[in-house]
Design an enzyme around this catalytic site. Structure first.
Site, short mmCIF file in Angstrom:
data_model
loop_
_atom_site.label_atom_id
_atom_site.label_comp_id
_atom_site.label_asym_id
_atom_site.label_seq_id
_atom_site.Cartn_x
_atom_site.Cartn_y
_atom_site.Cartn_z
N HIS A 22 -3.49 -4.84 -0.28
CA HIS A 22 -3.08 -5.49 0.72
C HIS A 22 -3.30 -6.94 0.70
O HIS A 22 -4.31 -7.61 0.80
CB HIS A 22 -4.18 -4.91 2.00
CG HIS A 22 -3.96 -3.66 2.39
ND1 HIS A 22 -3.29 -3.21 3.18
CD2 HIS A 22 -4.67 -2.59 2.05
CE1 HIS A 22 -3.23 -2.01 3.61
NE2 HIS A 22 -4.11 -1.43 2.65
N GLU A 45 -2.30 -9.21 2.97
CA GLU A 45 -2.90 -9.56 4.32
C GLU A 45 -4.08 -9.64 4.15
O GLU A 45 -4.82 -10.20 5.29
CB GLU A 45 -2.01 -8.79 5.63
CG GLU A 45 -2.70 -7.55 5.69
CD GLU A 45 -2.35 -6.39 4.79
OE1 GLU A 45 -2.44 -5.12 5.02
OE2 GLU A 45 -1.70 -6.80 3.72
N CYS A 47 0.68 -1.07 -0.05
CA CYS A 47 0.03 0.19 0.03
C CYS A 47 0.87 1.20 -0.03
O CYS A 47 1.75 1.38 -1.11
CB CYS A 47 -1.00 -0.10 1.18
SG CYS A 47 -2.41 1.24 0.93
#
Length: 214
Positions: A194, A196, A88
């Site tokens: 992202h 994650e 990001c």
């Protein structure tokens, strides 16, 4: 493998660390994941991860406020060739400059500018938030091996990077026009989205990064 998630006061460090720990197990890579701002640990790392949330200028200021951190990153990544993953705003900081609120110098590892998103469709909201498919050429980068074009990943951002060199742009997403999704050069890779938060696609990408030998 020693993976260091860099703590400079920006980004969801716990989520990033857990994702890379899980990604290492899924990829069959024996790894230790630590969160640290210690320049010595960064210099000794086998892999470096720079997450980031918020404004470009604030994130750059966070890097600069920790004594020796930016210098350690420069040596580890640019001179030693330690594989690096920016997430990001951590990806955006690779640019030459950012234009969020004011002009701010980036790390200038991958030439480009971080500018406000301007979708061609005025009905599209800013920030760009949600799941979007990736557009890339299969085989364009080893980290993307095993991920199919069109795979969906999770974005949250109002600014995006425009790279100077087309070869540094690995993947885009469509949000009222092409938006930079993945960039890379040499031992460096970065994602606007992202990993994650991107479920199995994010885990596959992390696994590809950990197996990668640039």
């Amino acid at each position: 493998m020693n993976i260091v998630v860099i703590d400079y006061g920006s980004g969801n460090l716990r989520s990033a660390a857990k994702a890379f720990d899980h990604g290492a197990r899924e990829a069959g890579v024996a790894a230790t994941v630590v969160v640290s701002s210690d320049p010595d640990q960064i210099m000794r790392a086998d892999r470096l991860v720079l997450p980031g949330q918020g404004a470009f200028a604030d994130c750059r200021a966070g890097l600069d406020q920790i004594d020796g951190l930016a210098e350690a990153l420069e040596v580890a990544v640019r001179r030693k060739g330690t594989p690096f993953f920016g997430i990001c705003v951590g990806m955006q900081l690779l640019a030459t400059s950012g234009f969020e609120h004011r002009v701010t110098e980036g790390l200038d590892w991958i030439g480009g500018r971080v500018e406000a998103l301007t979708p061609s469709d005025p009905a599209l909201k800013i920030p760009h938030m949600g799941w979007n498919g990736l557009d890339f050429t299969p085989g364009c980068h080893p980290v993307l091996a095993g991920i199919a074009p069109g795979a969906h990943v999770y974005f949250v951002h109002s600014y995006a990077m425009r790279v100077d060199e087309p070869r540094d742009l690995l993947a885009t997403a469509d949000y009222g026009g092409p938006v930079t999704a993945i960039i890379g050069r040499d031992n460096i890779i970065g994602t606007q989205f992202h990993p994650e938060k991107s479920q199995h696609v994010g885990q596959a990408l992390i696994g590809g990064f950990l197996r990668w030998k640039p």
